[in-house]
Design an enzyme around this catalytic site. Sequence first.
Site, PDB file in Angstrom:
ATOM      1  N   LYS A 197       0.862  -1.172   0.000  1.00  0.00           N
ATOM      2  CA  LYS A 197       0.000   0.000   0.000  1.00  0.00           C
ATOM      3  C   LYS A 197       0.896   1.218   0.000  1.00  0.00           C
ATOM      4  CE  LYS A 197      -1.108   2.622   2.674  1.00  0.00           C
ATOM      5  NZ  LYS A 197      -0.587   4.025   2.919  1.00  0.00           N
ATOM      6  N   THR A 208       4.240   6.183   4.469  1.00  0.00           N
ATOM      7  CA  THR A 208       3.168   5.385   4.934  1.00  0.00           C
ATOM      8  C   THR A 208       2.977   4.293   3.928  1.00  0.00           C
ATOM      9  OG1 THR A 208       0.795   5.471   5.179  1.00  0.00           O
ATOM     10  CG2 THR A 208       1.772   7.349   4.247  1.00  0.00           C
ATOM     11  N   SER A 428      -9.964  15.308   6.304  1.00  0.00           N
ATOM     12  CA  SER A 428     -11.366  15.751   6.294  1.00  0.00           C
ATOM     13  C   SER A 428     -12.303  14.643   5.877  1.00  0.00           C
ATOM     14  CB  SER A 428     -11.527  16.959   5.392  1.00  0.00           C
ATOM     15  OG  SER A 428     -11.139  16.640   4.074  1.00  0.00           O
TER      16      SER A 428
END
Length: 428
Positions: A197, A208, A428
């Site tokens: 990922k 990440t 968000s």
Amino acid sequence: MNNLKLARFFATVSKESKYVPHSGSYPLGYKVGAIHCGVKKNSTLDLAVLVSETPASAAAVFTTNKFKAAPVQVSRQILNDKNGKGISSIVVNSGNANAVTGKGGIEDALKMVDTVDSTLKNSPSSTLVMSTGVIGQRLPIDNILEGIPVALKDVGSSHEDWLRCAKGIMTTDTFPKLVSKSFEIEGREYSLAGLAKGAGMICPNMATLLGFFVTDAPVTPGALSKVLTYATDRSFNCISVDGDMSTNDTICAMANGAAGGEEISESSSQFIKIQDEITLFAQQLAQLVVRDGEGATKFITINVQDAKSYADAKKVASSIANSALFKTAMYGKDANWGRILCAVGYADADVNVLRTNVSFIPADGSAELKLLVNGEPEKVDEERASEILELEDLEIRISLGTGGGQEANFWTCDLSHEYVTINGDYRS
């Protein structure tokens, strides 16, 4: 639906059709799966598990970021304590990185390990743990601990199970990254399967981004560790999307020996063969991360030749790949080779400036476009350059002219308006 959302939708559909496999060749003795347990706000998959039917050799490389996430610290300790032996499973949550979360984050990671081990009746500390997502927030650990037994009851070995597991570790990814292949060593067939990922915060230096690949070949922990370090240095450590190194970067490998055969050690005649197979495999998986770079419109191979050493060649390639000026020029389809040469010059590598060459190598197989020859600028056909830069794939070839003959490849993408939009809206 506004124009930006429509564009994202069609880009996602296009990438999925190109890069998501419809079938695979998966190693024996592994089961995988994923569920939604409530880490993410929506109902998408956020808890993935991989289980080996017999304890396996394991190895990993981790981020060198000083703020190492809790799962990085816990998994590294487990591998050290067990000398890479007897690892039975991997558990991954997505949507929360469990990074910079103090003692509580370590406790949460350990609880994930313990819950998997107790559910599977493993020996203690037989599970590696990974997390990816937002940094600085505690995990909704109760949701995860309740979800682990559910996920472990729903594992399988079909292509759909592997694909579901790949989807379970996604964050801003637009498609699941899954690769598998079979190969032969001395007449015996083995298989590899890998998941990754990553789409942003990609500039690993894992001496990440998350990835793990598994094989049914019998490999000793020491040999597997050496193979993984070599392969990672030529794959996941040779990609860049945005120049940011995550707190959570982890690449893990497991080998359970389920396909039989003589155990492969560092001194075995089969060692170089399996090292080459895993390196090519890791490169294929790592390249999918770049192809899914946040907002990316181009996949760029940077090939540096005639360096004094492999380290120098890689250093130059990395310098170019991480140049924001270069990457924005590629997005703008601007053949501004001066930005390439600038990045070569500050890379702190040996270069013969009087014998340096730079060319665009078109992805359609047509003739290369020479930009710099022996340190002298060519008269560039701007129209031809624009045609080449319209293509999604591009290779940039640089010869440093040192006479050393060493070479390295690096893979990167362009930097677009969309990258800013995605990362401005991330929480968000």
